[in-house]
Design a protein around this motif. Structure first.
Motif, PDB file in Angstrom:
ATOM      1  N   ARG A  51      -3.280  11.445 -14.748  1.00  0.00           N
ATOM      2  CA  ARG A  51      -2.598  10.151 -14.845  1.00  0.00           C
ATOM      3  C   ARG A  51      -1.274  10.136 -14.100  1.00  0.00           C
ATOM      4  O   ARG A  51      -0.931   9.163 -13.451  1.00  0.00           O
ATOM      5  CB  ARG A  51      -2.405   9.741 -16.301  1.00  0.00           C
ATOM      6  CG  ARG A  51      -3.696   9.431 -17.008  1.00  0.00           C
ATOM      7  CD  ARG A  51      -4.370   8.227 -16.384  1.00  0.00           C
ATOM      8  NE  ARG A  51      -5.774   8.216 -16.750  1.00  0.00           N
ATOM      9  CZ  ARG A  51      -6.721   7.666 -16.009  1.00  0.00           C
ATOM     10  NH1 ARG A  51      -6.417   7.081 -14.884  1.00  0.00           N
ATOM     11  NH2 ARG A  51      -7.961   7.700 -16.393  1.00  0.00           N
ATOM     12  N   ILE A  54      -2.001   9.878 -10.309  1.00  0.00           N
ATOM     13  CA  ILE A  54      -2.509   8.559  -9.940  1.00  0.00           C
ATOM     14  C   ILE A  54      -1.387   7.520 -10.004  1.00  0.00           C
ATOM     15  O   ILE A  54      -1.232   6.704  -9.090  1.00  0.00           O
ATOM     16  CB  ILE A  54      -3.700   8.164 -10.833  1.00  0.00           C
ATOM     17  CG1 ILE A  54      -4.863   9.134 -10.619  1.00  0.00           C
ATOM     18  CG2 ILE A  54      -4.126   6.719 -10.563  1.00  0.00           C
ATOM     19  CD1 ILE A  54      -5.941   9.061 -11.679  1.00  0.00           C
ATOM     20  N   ALA A  55      -0.590   7.557 -11.076  1.00  0.00           N
ATOM     21  CA  ALA A  55       0.528   6.618 -11.200  1.00  0.00           C
ATOM     22  C   ALA A  55       1.497   6.796 -10.035  1.00  0.00           C
ATOM     23  O   ALA A  55       1.969   5.800  -9.451  1.00  0.00           O
ATOM     24  CB  ALA A  55       1.249   6.823 -12.535  1.00  0.00           C
ATOM     25  N   LYS A  58       0.074   5.324  -6.851  1.00  0.00           N
ATOM     26  CA  LYS A  58       0.168   3.860  -6.868  1.00  0.00           C
ATOM     27  C   LYS A  58       1.585   3.415  -6.515  1.00  0.00           C
ATOM     28  O   LYS A  58       1.782   2.536  -5.667  1.00  0.00           O
ATOM     29  CB  LYS A  58      -0.240   3.310  -8.237  1.00  0.00           C
ATOM     30  CG  LYS A  58      -1.724   3.402  -8.528  1.00  0.00           C
ATOM     31  CD  LYS A  58      -2.020   2.826  -9.912  1.00  0.00           C
ATOM     32  CE  LYS A  58      -3.481   2.889 -10.270  1.00  0.00           C
ATOM     33  NZ  LYS A  58      -3.766   2.220 -11.569  1.00  0.00           N
ATOM     34  N   GLY A  99      -1.881  -1.550 -10.186  1.00  0.00           N
ATOM     35  CA  GLY A  99      -1.066  -0.727 -11.067  1.00  0.00           C
ATOM     36  C   GLY A  99       0.173  -0.191 -10.380  1.00  0.00           C
ATOM     37  O   GLY A  99       1.037   0.391 -11.025  1.00  0.00           O
ATOM     38  N   SER A 117      -0.951   4.210 -14.726  1.00  0.00           N
ATOM     39  CA  SER A 117      -2.337   4.639 -14.717  1.00  0.00           C
ATOM     40  C   SER A 117      -2.789   4.973 -16.130  1.00  0.00           C
ATOM     41  O   SER A 117      -2.034   5.567 -16.902  1.00  0.00           O
ATOM     42  CB  SER A 117      -2.502   5.875 -13.824  1.00  0.00           C
ATOM     43  OG  SER A 117      -3.848   6.319 -13.827  1.00  0.00           O
ATOM     44  N   GLY A 121      -7.135  -1.209 -13.829  1.00  0.00           N
ATOM     45  CA  GLY A 121      -6.086  -1.490 -12.867  1.00  0.00           C
ATOM     46  C   GLY A 121      -5.327  -2.763 -13.193  1.00  0.00           C
ATOM     47  O   GLY A 121      -4.101  -2.820 -13.077  1.00  0.00           O
ATOM     48  N   ASP A 124      -3.070  -2.082 -16.125  1.00  0.00           N
ATOM     49  CA  ASP A 124      -1.965  -1.254 -15.644  1.00  0.00           C
ATOM     50  C   ASP A 124      -0.918  -2.124 -14.948  1.00  0.00           C
ATOM     51  O   ASP A 124       0.283  -2.010 -15.206  1.00  0.00           O
ATOM     52  CB  ASP A 124      -2.466  -0.189 -14.666  1.00  0.00           C
ATOM     53  CG  ASP A 124      -3.332   0.894 -15.294  1.00  0.00           C
ATOM     54  OD1 ASP A 124      -3.393   0.991 -16.537  1.00  0.00           O
ATOM     55  OD2 ASP A 124      -3.949   1.650 -14.515  1.00  0.00           O
TER      56      ASP A 124
END
Length: 143
Positions: A51, A54-55, A58, A99, A117, A121, A124
Protein backbone atom coordinates in the motif's frame (compact mmCIF):
# COMPACT_ATOMS: atom_id res chain seq x y z
CA UNK A 1 3.57 28.58 -0.79
CA UNK A 2 5.10 25.39 0.50
CA UNK A 3 3.27 22.47 1.96
CA UNK A 4 3.87 22.31 5.72
CA UNK A 5 4.07 19.28 7.96
CA UNK A 6 0.99 20.52 9.83
CA UNK A 7 -0.98 20.72 6.56
CA UNK A 8 0.22 17.27 5.50
CA UNK A 9 -0.79 15.78 8.85
CA UNK A 10 -4.22 17.43 8.55
CA UNK A 11 -4.59 15.96 5.06
CA UNK A 12 -3.80 12.49 6.39
CA UNK A 13 -6.18 12.86 9.33
CA UNK A 14 -8.96 14.13 7.05
CA UNK A 15 -8.34 11.39 4.50
CA UNK A 16 -8.52 8.64 7.11
CA UNK A 17 -11.58 10.18 8.77
CA UNK A 18 -13.39 10.15 5.42
CA UNK A 19 -12.33 6.54 4.87
CA UNK A 20 -13.86 5.52 8.18
CA UNK A 21 -17.18 7.25 7.36
CA UNK A 22 -17.24 5.23 4.13
CA UNK A 23 -16.26 1.98 5.85
CA UNK A 24 -13.35 1.80 3.39
CA UNK A 25 -10.71 -0.88 3.56
CA UNK A 26 -7.52 -0.04 5.45
CA UNK A 27 -5.59 2.71 3.67
CA UNK A 28 -2.09 4.03 3.25
CA UNK A 29 -1.79 7.77 2.69
CA UNK A 30 1.27 9.76 1.67
CA UNK A 31 1.64 13.50 1.16
CA UNK A 32 4.44 14.75 -1.09
CA UNK A 33 5.62 18.31 -1.65
CA UNK A 34 6.05 19.82 -5.13
CA UNK A 35 9.48 18.19 -5.45
CA UNK A 36 7.96 14.75 -4.71
CA UNK A 37 9.62 14.64 -1.29
CA UNK A 38 7.60 12.85 1.40
CA UNK A 39 6.17 15.22 4.00
CA UNK A 40 3.99 12.76 5.94
CA UNK A 41 2.78 9.17 5.69
CA UNK A 42 0.38 6.91 7.53
CA UNK A 43 -0.64 3.28 7.10
CA UNK A 44 -3.71 2.02 8.89
CA UNK A 45 -3.50 -1.18 10.90
CA UNK A 46 -4.19 -4.07 8.57
CA UNK A 47 -3.21 -2.29 5.33
CA UNK A 48 -1.30 -4.68 3.11
CA UNK A 49 2.42 -4.54 2.41
CA UNK A 50 2.47 -2.73 -0.94
CA UNK A 51 0.00 0.00 0.00
CA UNK A 52 2.83 2.46 0.78
CA UNK A 53 4.50 1.84 -2.59
CA UNK A 54 1.24 2.18 -4.51
CA UNK A 55 0.19 5.34 -2.64
CA UNK A 56 3.61 6.88 -3.29
CA UNK A 57 3.49 5.98 -7.00
CA UNK A 58 0.07 7.63 -7.25
CA UNK A 59 1.25 10.81 -5.51
CA UNK A 60 4.53 10.92 -7.42
CA UNK A 61 2.75 10.47 -10.74
CA UNK A 62 0.34 13.28 -9.92
CA UNK A 63 3.20 15.63 -8.98
CA UNK A 64 5.36 14.61 -11.92
CA UNK A 65 2.63 14.98 -14.52
CA UNK A 66 0.80 17.88 -12.80
CA UNK A 67 -2.53 16.06 -12.94
CA UNK A 68 -4.64 13.72 -10.84
CA UNK A 69 -3.99 10.06 -11.59
CA UNK A 70 -7.62 9.56 -12.64
CA UNK A 71 -6.95 12.11 -15.42
CA UNK A 72 -3.69 10.40 -16.30
CA UNK A 73 -5.44 7.03 -16.53
CA UNK A 74 -7.90 8.46 -19.05
CA UNK A 75 -5.09 10.04 -21.07
CA UNK A 76 -3.16 6.77 -21.04
CA UNK A 77 -6.06 4.97 -22.72
CA UNK A 78 -5.69 7.19 -25.78
CA UNK A 79 -1.89 7.21 -25.89
CA UNK A 80 -0.60 3.97 -24.37
CA UNK A 81 2.83 4.04 -26.05
CA UNK A 82 3.64 7.46 -24.57
CA UNK A 83 2.53 6.46 -21.08
CA UNK A 84 4.47 3.18 -21.27
CA UNK A 85 7.49 5.31 -22.14
CA UNK A 86 6.82 7.61 -19.19
CA UNK A 87 6.58 4.59 -16.89
CA UNK A 88 9.94 3.31 -18.15
CA UNK A 89 11.55 6.77 -17.94
CA UNK A 90 10.59 7.19 -14.28
CA UNK A 91 11.57 3.68 -13.27
CA UNK A 92 7.97 2.59 -12.71
CA UNK A 93 7.34 5.25 -10.05
CA UNK A 94 3.92 6.19 -11.43
CA UNK A 95 0.50 4.60 -11.07
CA UNK A 96 -2.40 5.12 -13.46
CA UNK A 97 -5.22 4.53 -11.02
CA UNK A 98 -7.38 7.08 -9.20
CA UNK A 99 -6.09 8.03 -5.78
CA UNK A 100 -3.28 10.45 -6.64
CA UNK A 101 -4.61 13.99 -6.24
CA UNK A 102 -2.63 17.19 -6.77
CA UNK A 103 -2.67 19.92 -4.14
CA UNK A 104 -2.69 23.55 -5.26
CA UNK A 105 -2.36 26.90 -3.54
CA UNK A 106 -4.84 29.76 -3.99
CA UNK A 107 -3.03 30.89 -7.16
CA UNK A 108 -3.44 27.41 -8.69
CA UNK A 109 0.23 26.48 -8.35
CA UNK A 110 0.95 22.84 -7.63
CA UNK A 111 2.38 22.53 -4.11
CA UNK A 112 2.22 18.76 -3.72
CA UNK A 113 0.04 15.70 -4.01
CA UNK A 114 -1.60 13.10 -1.84
CA UNK A 115 -1.58 9.42 -2.73
CA UNK A 116 -4.04 6.96 -1.25
CA UNK A 117 -4.17 3.20 -1.69
CA UNK A 118 -6.27 0.47 -0.16
CA UNK A 119 -9.83 0.63 -1.46
CA UNK A 120 -11.18 1.23 -4.95
CA UNK A 121 -9.42 3.95 -6.88
CA UNK A 122 -12.52 6.12 -6.77
CA UNK A 123 -12.83 5.75 -3.00
CA UNK A 124 -9.12 6.43 -2.58
CA UNK A 125 -9.45 9.64 -4.61
CA UNK A 126 -12.59 10.79 -2.77
CA UNK A 127 -10.84 10.28 0.57
CA UNK A 128 -7.78 12.20 -0.68
CA UNK A 129 -9.97 15.12 -1.76
CA UNK A 130 -11.65 15.15 1.66
CA UNK A 131 -8.23 15.33 3.31
CA UNK A 132 -7.15 18.20 1.09
CA UNK A 133 -10.38 20.08 1.91
CA UNK A 134 -9.81 19.45 5.62
CA UNK A 135 -6.48 21.28 5.31
CA UNK A 136 -8.16 24.21 3.56
CA UNK A 137 -6.23 23.61 0.33
CA UNK A 138 -7.34 23.22 -3.27
CA UNK A 139 -7.45 20.14 -5.42
CA UNK A 140 -7.41 19.68 -9.20
CA UNK A 141 -11.13 20.22 -9.78
CA UNK A 142 -11.08 23.53 -7.92
CA UNK A 143 -7.93 25.02 -9.44
Amino acid sequence: MTLTLAQAQTIITGTLAEARTRDARELAVIVLDAGAHPVAFAREDGASLYRFDIARAKAEGAVGMDADTAVLAERAKGNPVFFQSVTAAVGGRIAFSPGGVVIRDAAGTLIGAVGVSGDTGECDADCARAGIRAAGLLQEQEA
